[in-house]
Scaffold this motif. Structure first.
Motif, PDB file in Angstrom:
ATOM      1  N   THR A  49      47.225  38.784  28.197  1.00 55.73           N
ATOM      2  CA  THR A  49      45.949  39.203  28.784  1.00 55.73           C
ATOM      3  C   THR A  49      45.760  40.705  28.581  1.00 55.73           C
ATOM      4  OG1 THR A  49      46.953  39.701  30.897  1.00 55.73           O
ATOM      5  CG2 THR A  49      46.159  37.453  30.581  1.00 55.73           C
ATOM      6  N   ALA A  51      45.603  42.907  30.692  1.00 54.63           N
ATOM      7  CA  ALA A  51      46.509  43.625  31.588  1.00 54.63           C
ATOM      8  C   ALA A  51      47.960  43.510  31.133  1.00 54.63           C
ATOM      9  CB  ALA A  51      46.360  43.096  33.010  1.00 54.63           C
ATOM     10  N   ARG A  53      49.694  40.687  30.678  1.00 54.13           N
ATOM     11  CA  ARG A  53      50.444  39.535  31.185  1.00 54.13           C
ATOM     12  C   ARG A  53      50.603  38.482  30.103  1.00 54.13           C
ATOM     13  NH1 ARG A  53      47.728  40.321  35.627  1.00 54.13           N
ATOM     14  NH2 ARG A  53      48.997  40.981  37.388  1.00 54.13           N
ATOM     15  N   ARG A 165      39.636  38.573  32.074  1.00 57.63           N
ATOM     16  CA  ARG A 165      39.711  39.492  33.217  1.00 57.63           C
ATOM     17  C   ARG A 165      39.891  38.710  34.510  1.00 57.63           C
ATOM     18  NH1 ARG A 165      35.724  42.575  31.026  1.00 57.63           N
ATOM     19  NH2 ARG A 165      34.114  41.513  32.212  1.00 57.63           N
ATOM     20  N   ASP A 168      43.277  37.286  34.818  1.00 60.21           N
ATOM     21  CA  ASP A 168      44.196  38.353  35.214  1.00 60.21           C
ATOM     22  C   ASP A 168      44.171  38.549  36.730  1.00 60.21           C
ATOM     23  OD1 ASP A 168      46.000  39.651  33.629  1.00 60.21           O
ATOM     24  OD2 ASP A 168      44.471  40.768  32.511  1.00 60.21           O
ATOM     25  N   ASN A 169      42.942  38.657  37.282  1.00 58.40           N
ATOM     26  CA  ASN A 169      42.785  38.813  38.732  1.00 58.40           C
ATOM     27  C   ASN A 169      43.441  37.669  39.480  1.00 58.40           C
ATOM     28  OD1 ASN A 169      41.348  41.125  38.457  1.00 58.40           O
ATOM     29  ND2 ASN A 169      39.334  40.132  38.592  1.00 58.40           N
ATOM     30  N   VAL A 171      45.701  35.499  38.491  1.00 59.24           N
ATOM     31  CA  VAL A 171      47.147  35.363  38.334  1.00 59.24           C
ATOM     32  C   VAL A 171      47.883  36.416  39.162  1.00 59.24           C
ATOM     33  CG1 VAL A 171      49.044  35.507  36.667  1.00 59.24           C
ATOM     34  CG2 VAL A 171      46.977  34.256  36.081  1.00 59.24           C
ATOM     35  N   ALA A 172      47.237  37.598  39.358  1.00 54.70           N
ATOM     36  CA  ALA A 172      47.870  38.678  40.112  1.00 54.70           C
ATOM     37  C   ALA A 172      48.154  38.250  41.550  1.00 54.70           C
ATOM     38  CB  ALA A 172      46.975  39.909  40.099  1.00 54.70           C
ATOM     39  N   SER A 173      47.284  37.419  42.096  1.00 55.56           N
ATOM     40  CA  SER A 173      47.465  37.025  43.500  1.00 55.56           C
ATOM     41  C   SER A 173      47.553  35.510  43.593  1.00 55.56           C
ATOM     42  CB  SER A 173      46.284  37.523  44.329  1.00 55.56           C
ATOM     43  OG  SER A 173      45.093  37.010  43.771  1.00 55.56           O
TER      44      SER A 173
END
Lengths: 622, 79
Positions: A49, A51, A53, A165, A168-169, A171-173
């Motif tokens: 990604t 970011a 990831r 994007r 990414d958001n 998967v982060a949380s």
């Protein structure tokens, strides 16, 4: 939850552009294999990604509901529910929807929400939807639906940025999978779901034009009861021609390459037996299979273009009634047609048929279609035995016989499928013909290239494993035991193949076959046309220029007309192709269906050859 | 051809299909055939006008007449 990279599953209706999105996200970083125990394709890819990831993406078979009705849909259900375990348990489900055709997708999204895993809705093909004046209030939809909603255009550079994007958001949380409240919905629940989806649609989507104008115009012609069928036949004619004509130069080049390689080995300072193994076993064996690669690539080129275009569903629509009369599904049409080139790609392309029974019927009858490998055998015998004259003033007799052989194969296939459907599977439920006719779309070169690459590698892998081992077995039969010192007969006459040939003599006697034919049939198992070369070996004709004509002259002198006709009848039906049997084993996932095919074809071939020879003899041609 | 209407009810017992009624009903709903949806007959096949292609809401679905028998449509003048 997977330890390393989080797994994202793509789920969506058929034709929602899911595979194009998968290709856009992963590019060449994908692997196609089979799920264990079934023949459903498992497509897994990787991506990094923005970011940074690292993610794993699984492209699951298209479905309208998690209420699985076919093996493909069962895979989707089980993967989504985490029942398959391992690398396909999703940490995040991306529900892919065709933005211009949201209605059914929204119902699926509502169903996916109940699984208890994080869900995201990706409105794919947003460009097409905008062009058609469809306005979607994504924020409103996200609020009402209760999941993030993003738009994507799989086919454009940068078209997946927003999706990435949001992934990414998410998967982060990432929340751990909650408890699934999903169970197979009954009609009432489905109805409720569709009502809710329709409400969402009214709230968040403003529609422009009713139907896609291009699709409506095209269908007025392409689905016209008469014109539609004429156009379909014309497309098929071009396809059929291309498979034969365009593939020829490449096939010749591959054949020449393998001949050259064989000659190279032949002149190498190696022990004779090793040389023969390399040259006649390995190189000739693998070569005789790989030579079909150009035909397979061309055929799949057409199939993929027509599929991506959205025409395949139309072809099934046009052919459904005609095929249905013989107990075949409308979608069986393309696989069966492909089998005229070679049964191997034909059987591989039966994957477009959802229902298992329908697919199995198609696989079982596909080898009866006259494949191109039968042509050298037909040409040899027809050239040697059928006088080159016209009947009714304008039709060549030789061509007429050739046509008759094709017709016999088709009639055989229709007859067998009829018997299977009406007698053997008569108590089973007939799958209804119900499918969506998607709007036409322009195929994308990248998806095409990836699709072709996948097919070619699957075929080559098979050629390298199952098929190769069969080739080696056949070489062993034709080479051992070795001829004694000072042998005068050709080496194959002393082999196991010859012993088998003589042993089955009493069985093939009523067919008018002599031991030479019996022996030629054994290497002919490697590939049908190899029998021609084997006859040359047995009758001790040197290869090279004009070998086929010399063989023709010899057999014309040695066989009766009855024998020749019986051999033709045999070749129409006989399971004379180890590669096809290997592919059936692979595609059905069972030895059972391979043997069923082998024995039913053998029985048909025997009866046909027996009848032909006995009738010919009674008429004085024996 | 061109016949338009609104789905009044699904009456699966009317379909001459091998599929059990409840299963056919669920499949029809999954393809968008729910009460109240607008339908229009778009195309039909050469032999006996079978199969047919139907516009239902915003999608086009192909199916055979014997399954389509289950979809009861109220006649409605085109808007």
């Amino acid at each position: 939850m997977s330890a390393a990279a989080p797994t994202i599953a793509l789920v969506g209706n058929p034709n929602c552009g899911k595979t194009a999105l998968f290709n856009a996200l992963t590019g060449s970083r994908q692997k196609v294999a089979n799920y264990p125990g079934v023949t459903v394709e498992k497509k897994v890819g990787h991506l990094t990604t923005p970011a940074g990831r690292s993610l794993q993406i699984v492209d699951l078979p298209g479905t309208y509901s998690l209420r699985a009705r076919s093996p493909d849909e069962e895979i989707t259900r089980d993967a989504v529910l985490g029942r398959l375990g391992g690398d396909v348990t999703p940490d995040l489900i991306v529900c892919v929807a065709d933005a211009s055709n949201l209605r059914l997708a929204l119902r699926l999204a509502l169903e996916l929400k109940r699984v208890g895993r994080p869900v995201m809705l990706s409105l794919n093909m947003m460009d097409i939807a905008r062009k058609r004046g469809i306005e979607i209030d994504a924020a409103r939809l996200a609020r009402e639906l209760g999941v993030p909603v993003v738009s994507s255009v799989a086919v454009r550079r940068g078209g997946t940025d927003e999706l990435l994007r949001e992934i990414d958001n998410a998967v982060a949380s990432l929340a751990a999978a909650g408890v699934s409240s999903w169970k197979a919905p009954d009609a009432g629940e489905l109805r409720g779901g569709q009502r809710e989806a329709d409400r969402l649609l009214d709230a968040a989507v403003r529609r422009g034009g009713e139907r896609d104008v291009t699709t409506a115009r095209a269908d007025a012609v392409l689905l016209h009861p008469v014109a539609g069928i004429v156009i379909l036949l014309a497309i098929l004619f071009v396809m059929f021609q291309a498979v034969f004509a365009w593939a020829r130069p490449a096939m010749d080049a591959i054949a020449a390459g393998f001949t050259w390689l064989g000659a190279l080995v032949g002149s190498a300072p190696l022990p004779d037996l090793l040389k023969s193994f390399l040259k006649d076993g390995l190189i000739a064996g693998v070569g005789s299979v790989i030579v079909f690669l150009p035909q397979i690539v061309i055929l799949f080129f057409f199939i993929l273009v027509l599929e991506d275009l959205g025409y395949m569903a139309r072809a099934a629509f046009l052919m459904d009634r005609i095929m249905g009369g013989a107990g075949l599904h409308g979608r069986a049409f393309i696989p069966l047609l492909s089998s005229f080139a070679c049964a191997i790609p034909g059987i591989m392309s039966t994957r477009v048929i959802d229902d298992r029974r329908d697919r199995l019927t198609t696989i079982l009858v596909a080898p009866l279609m006259t494949c191109s490998a039968r042509i050298p055998v037909y040409t040899l015998i027809i050239g040697a035995f059928i006088p080159d004259r016209d009947v009714w003033g304008f039709v060549g007799l030789q061509g007429l016989v050739m046509f008759g052989l094709y017709a016999a194969g088709i009639a055989g296939a229709l007859g067998v499928s009829f018997v299977l459907k009406r007698l053997i599977w008569r108590h089973s439920v007939g799958e209804p013909f119900m499918l969506e006719l998607p709007d036409y779309k322009i195929p994308q070169a990248k998806s095409l290239a990836i699709g072709l690459w996948t097919r070619a590698t699957i075929f080559l892998k098979r050629a390298g494993t199952t098929i190769l081992s069969m080739m080696v077995l056949i070489w062993v039969l034709a080479s051992f035991p070795q001829p004694p010192e000072g042998a005068t007969e050709p080496a194959i006459s002393y082999s196991l193949a010859a012993m088998i040939g003589s042993a089955i003599q009493p069985i093939t006697e009523p067919l008018g076959f002599n031991w030479q034919i019996n022996v030629a049939l054994i290497p002919g198992m490697a590939a049908r046309e190899v029998a021609v070369g084997a006859l040359g070996t047995i009758y001790a004709i040197d290869g090279g220029e004009g070998a086929a004509e010399k063989i023709g002259q010899i057999v014309a002198g040695q066989w009766s007309l009855g024998t020749a006709l019986a051999l033709l009848a045999w070749y129409v039906f006989a399971p004379q192709c180890a590669s096809t049997l290997a592919v059936i084993r692979r595609e059905t996932g069972s030895w059972k269906w391979m043997w069923v095919t082998f024995f039913y074809m053998l029985a048909l071939a025997y009866v046909a050859a027996l009848a032909t020879y006995q009738i010919a003899r009674a008429l004085g041609a024996g | 051809m061109g016949f338009r209407g609104r789905i009044r009810a699904l009456a699966v017992e009317r379909a001459g299909t091998g599929l059990p009624g409840p299963e056919l009903e669920r499949r029809l709903i999954e393809l968008g055939f729910v009460e109240g949806a607008e339908v229009e007959l778009l195309h039909q096949g050469l032999f006996g006008g079978d199969p047919i292609a139907v516009r239902v809401a915003h999608a086009t679905i192909a199916l055979r007449r014997r399954e389509a028998m289950a979809i009861l449509v109220s006649d409605e003048a085109p808007v």
